[in-house]
Design an enzyme around this catalytic site. Structure first.
Site, PDB file in Angstrom:
ATOM      1  CG  HIS A 118      19.671   8.585  -0.629  1.00 14.67           C
ATOM      2  ND1 HIS A 118      20.852   8.738   0.062  1.00 14.67           N
ATOM      3  CD2 HIS A 118      18.683   8.630   0.308  1.00 14.67           C
ATOM      4  CE1 HIS A 118      20.598   8.884   1.357  1.00 14.67           C
ATOM      5  NE2 HIS A 118      19.280   8.813   1.526  1.00 14.67           N
TER       6      HIS A 118
ATOM      7  CG  ASP B 283      13.620   2.513   2.411  1.00 15.25           C
ATOM      8  OD1 ASP B 283      14.525   2.197   1.607  1.00 15.25           O
ATOM      9  OD2 ASP B 283      13.760   2.419   3.649  1.00 15.25           O
TER      10      ASP B 283
ATOM     11  CB  SER C 168       4.922  12.989  -1.614  1.00 16.03           C
ATOM     12  OG  SER C 168       4.050  13.164  -2.698  1.00 16.03           O
TER      13      SER C 168
END
Length: 298
Positions: free
Chosen positions: A148, A91, A254
């Site tokens: 992921h 995200d 980050s």
């Protein structure tokens, strides 16, 4: 703007490593009531959607790190299972993406940085990505902070690169040259059925540490040396990850910079700088499958 110049000047002047390690100690501490209050404040300040989290109450988390790297509720993100596509690994929001041209990646208007430097300084590591593509996704404090896999892959190399800890927000990206190639980072290099892929996990101010699922905490180690780990393509010690599998996490946020070999993928044409990304959604299309690299086991 004068205020922006002051903020950038403070970035250069502040003891970023010391501050980050201090914050890291608090984030890892089981401080009871104080931890719970800090989590409550963070949820309110950043309007965190706890309905998406598996654990929903501030008091459910023993440490601030546990909260920040919180697991999502089952089914909140759906992984695109099309074998010919890549899914977003996080995200966040796309900062820049496009072609790797003459060994350079675009950071922001007027700024480029070196592919070879980003990947740890070794020409052999960088060579498979020359004339390929890159994508840089920024994770804001409000985002889910587990990373992921965008596609099935086999890990071949991991590199820890020491460096600065500038903030990686848009203001800094627009004003600090070579930001992603000068900050502390963990480089992960993979073989895929379509070609080589690297995922670079970039550290930043108050990022307490970066973890991978196969090695645990990678930063902060002592010293200023570059460390390299090599992994076999098959057999004992090999690491194979499927599309959508968790591969790592940031403790306090980050940026992820991904690089792909030439002729390997084409990005989703509806997305570009400024596009909000959601884990599992359509990221790119595989152009043509290639045999996996049959490199010698390391």
């Amino acid at each position: 703007m004068v205020l922006d110049k002051i903020k950038i000047g403070l970035q250069y002047a502040m003891p970023k490593h010391a501050l980050s390690r201090l914050v890291g100690k608090f984030a890892a501490a089981e401080a009871g009531w104080f931890t719970t209050q800090a989590i409550k404040y963070f949820i309110k300040a950043y309007d965190i959607n706890m309905d998406e989290a598996k654990l929903k109450r501030p008091q459910d988390f023993a440490t601030f790190n546990d909260f920040f790297t919180r697991e999502l509720e089952d089914g909140v993100r759906t992984i695109d299972d099309n074998a010919s596509t890549l899914c977003y690994p996080v995200d966040g929001k796309i900062s820049q993406q496009g072609d790797i041209s003459q060994g350079q990646l675009i950071q922001a208007k007027g700024f480029k940085y070196s592919l070879q430097t980003l990947l740890g300084g070794d020409e052999t590591t960088a060579a498979p990505f020359q004339d390929g593509k890159f994508s840089c996704i920024y994770l804001a404090p409000t985002d889910y902070h587990r990373i992921h896999m965008p596609m099935d892959a086999t890990l071949r190399e991991m590199i820890y690169v020491p460096g600065d800890l500038f903030s990686v927000n848009p203001l800094t990206a627009n004003n600090v040259p070579n930001l992603f190639a000068r900050n502390e980072r963990v480089v992960t290099v993979f073989d895929t059925a379509a070609g080589p892929m690297a995922m670079v996990l970039v550290g930043a101010t108050i990022v307490a540490s970066i973890e991978t699922v196969w090695a645990g905490t990678i930063t902060p180690p002592a010293g200023k040396d570059v460390f390299r780990w090599h992994y076999p393509a098959s057999g004992p010690g090999s690491i194979h990850l499927k599309k959508g599998d968790e591969m790592g996490r940031f403790k306090l946020g980050s940026t992820v910079v991904s690089t792909f070999g030439p002729g390997m993928i084409e990005f989703n044409e509806t997305a570009g700088p400024g596009t909000v990304t959601r884990l599992g959604k359509h990221y790119a299309d595989v152009v043509a499958s290639q045999p996996e690299i049959d490199a010698e086991e390391s």
